[in-house]
Design a protein around this motif. Structure first.
Motif, PDB file in Angstrom:
ATOM      1  N   ARG A  75      63.652  71.829 -21.265  1.00 11.51           N
ATOM      2  CA  ARG A  75      62.505  71.026 -21.704  1.00 11.51           C
ATOM      3  C   ARG A  75      61.716  71.809 -22.738  1.00 11.51           C
ATOM      4  NH1 ARG A  75      59.116  68.433 -16.972  1.00 11.51           N
ATOM      5  NH2 ARG A  75      58.281  67.417 -18.845  1.00 11.51           N
TER       6      ARG A  75
ATOM      7  N   PRO B  42      58.437  72.753 -24.981  1.00 19.26           N
ATOM      8  CA  PRO B  42      56.984  72.713 -24.752  1.00 19.26           C
ATOM      9  C   PRO B  42      56.368  71.492 -25.443  1.00 19.26           C
ATOM     10  CG  PRO B  42      57.690  74.910 -25.418  1.00 19.26           C
ATOM     11  CD  PRO B  42      58.869  74.002 -25.608  1.00 19.26           C
ATOM     12  N   THR B  43      55.307  70.976 -24.845  1.00 14.26           N
ATOM     13  CA  THR B  43      54.674  69.767 -25.383  1.00 14.26           C
ATOM     14  C   THR B  43      54.177  69.977 -26.806  1.00 14.26           C
ATOM     15  OG1 THR B  43      54.004  69.147 -23.143  1.00 14.26           O
ATOM     16  CG2 THR B  43      52.867  68.065 -24.973  1.00 14.26           C
ATOM     17  N   TRP B  44      53.583  71.151 -27.066  1.00 16.65           N
ATOM     18  CA  TRP B  44      53.044  71.397 -28.407  1.00 16.65           C
ATOM     19  C   TRP B  44      54.146  71.439 -29.456  1.00 16.65           C
ATOM     20  CZ3 TRP B  44      54.645  75.533 -31.270  1.00 16.65           C
ATOM     21  CH2 TRP B  44      55.273  76.584 -30.595  1.00 16.65           C
TER      22      TRP B  44
END
Length: 394
Positions: free
Chosen positions: A8, A10-12
């Protein structure tokens, strides 16, 4: 037995990648459109907005801004059909850029003039001066006069209205509800009045930066900002009854809303003085005193059941009336319709947010707002502001 791990990001990192992809696609679309679509046919779309007019002896200065899609170059200028010499605008004016034109013309005070600007493509852009009046220089004397005028029409009337607080303390709950409803009616009138004046100023700005949208932008930003501030104050409030808004907080919010409205009012006064349309004198001061005294009553209405200190009352009066001084000073020095429209919008948004804050305090024991007492207060607030507004000569 094996376990599978899912990778996954990272969101950023995912957000940055998505944003970069959008930028790349938009860039390719722009490049493709510029090469595949034909250029526009027909004459250039030339538009100019006159943002400021300054009259000095034998000189007319116009600050113009290009509000059209194409560059504008001014070739000749006529005043009342007479060719005149001018300086400025030596290069084509790009979109949204501004320049100051200095026109040599022996104008006479009180006379109307029509300034016609002939562009390089033959288009004629006209600007009308209804009655020529020398523009006061933005020196210390004028700024001091505007500060004094702002005190007369802003701070003093508000403080006079706040002096009715001892009377409010002796009033019963029903009278307090009526006064709070009167406050809401007063604020609603101010919001509508400020919105109409802001839209009128936006129309005069030429639409370079959005025109009437400036009013709605200012209103939206002010509403959201004060909503955030109000939420923070509620969380920090130590009110005994959590179901009823704190009187001190409401009084401050009312003062802020009225203060932002008076900022726009001061701008209008300063701008009117700059172009010679303001009739200074006792009628102006008395008119605003009658009109704005009710604003002071609105500030202290939420404090009817409290005993605030003199310092706190003075602070509320300064917050509510002081911006009129700043507005008058800025108005006479800048006189920009777009800025004025934006600030009027800020006043509208602030007042609407204050009305939202006050509304729960208008409920009676049955939870109704529009009972006879509430309707009477709302109606009285609107009528009082309308009647007192008729005597304002600005």
């Amino acid at each position: 037995m094996s376990t599978t791990r899912s990778l996954r990001l990272p969101t950023w990192l995912l957000a940055c990648a998505s944003f970069a992809g959008i930028v790349v696609v938009l860039g390719l679309l722009l490049l493709l459109a510029s090469q595949s679509l034909p250029e526009r046919t027909g004459p250039p779309a030339e538009q100019l907005a006159i943002e400021r007019t300054v009259l000095s002896p034998s000189t007319i200065e116009l600050t113009v801004r290009n509000t059209g899609a194409d560059p504008v170059r001014i070739g000749q200028i006529f005043v009342n059909d007479a060719y005149v010499a001018f300086t400025g605008a030596t290069e084509p004016l790009p979109r949204l850029s501004s320049q100051t034109l200095r026109i040599d013309y022996p104008w006479q005070e009180g006379q109307p003039y029509l300034v016609s600007m002939l562009t390089s493509t033959g288009a004629v852009i006209e600007h009308e001066i209804g009655a020529a009046v020398e523009t006061p220089p933005a020196g210390g004397g004028v700024l001091a006069l505007m500060a004094l005028l702002g005190t007369y029409v802003g701070i003093i009337p508000v403080v006079l209205g706040m002096a009715l607080l001892p009377v409010l303390r002796r009033s019963g709950p029903t009278v307090v509800r009526i006064l709070l409803a009167l406050t809401v009616g007063l604020l609603a009138f101010l919001a509508v009045d400020a919105a109409l004046e802001g839209l009128e100023l936006a129309a005069e700005s030429g639409g370079a930066f959005g025109g009437s949208l400036l009013v709605f932008l200012g209103a939206g930003l002010a509403f959201l900002a004060l909503t955030a501030v109000g939420g923070l104050q509620r969380r920090r409030s130590a009110a005994a009854d959590p179901d009823r808004p704190n009187g001190g907080r409401l009084a401050l919010m009312v003062a802020v809303g009225i203060g932002l409205h008076n900022l726009g009012e001061g701008l209008a006064i300063g701008s009117a003085y700059a172009v010679g349309e303001l009739a200074l004198g006792a009628a102006l001061v008395v008119g605003f005193a009658l009109h704005n005294t009710t604003e002071g009553l609105a500030v202290v209405a939420p404090l009817a059941q409290q005993r605030p200190s003199v310092g706190r009352l003075a602070g509320l009066g300064l917050v509510a009336g002081g911006p009129a001084i700043l507005g008058a000073v800025v108005g006479v020095a800048v006189d920009n319709a777009g800025i004025s429209a934006l600030l009027f919008g800020v006043g509208v948004g602030a007042i609407v947010q204050v009305i939202v804050q006050l509304a729960p305090a208008l409920r009676n024991q049955a939870g109704k707002i529009l009972d006879p007492a509430g309707v009477a207060g709302l109606t009285a607030g609107v009528v009082i502001m309308y009647v007192t507004g008729l005597v304002v000569t600005a």
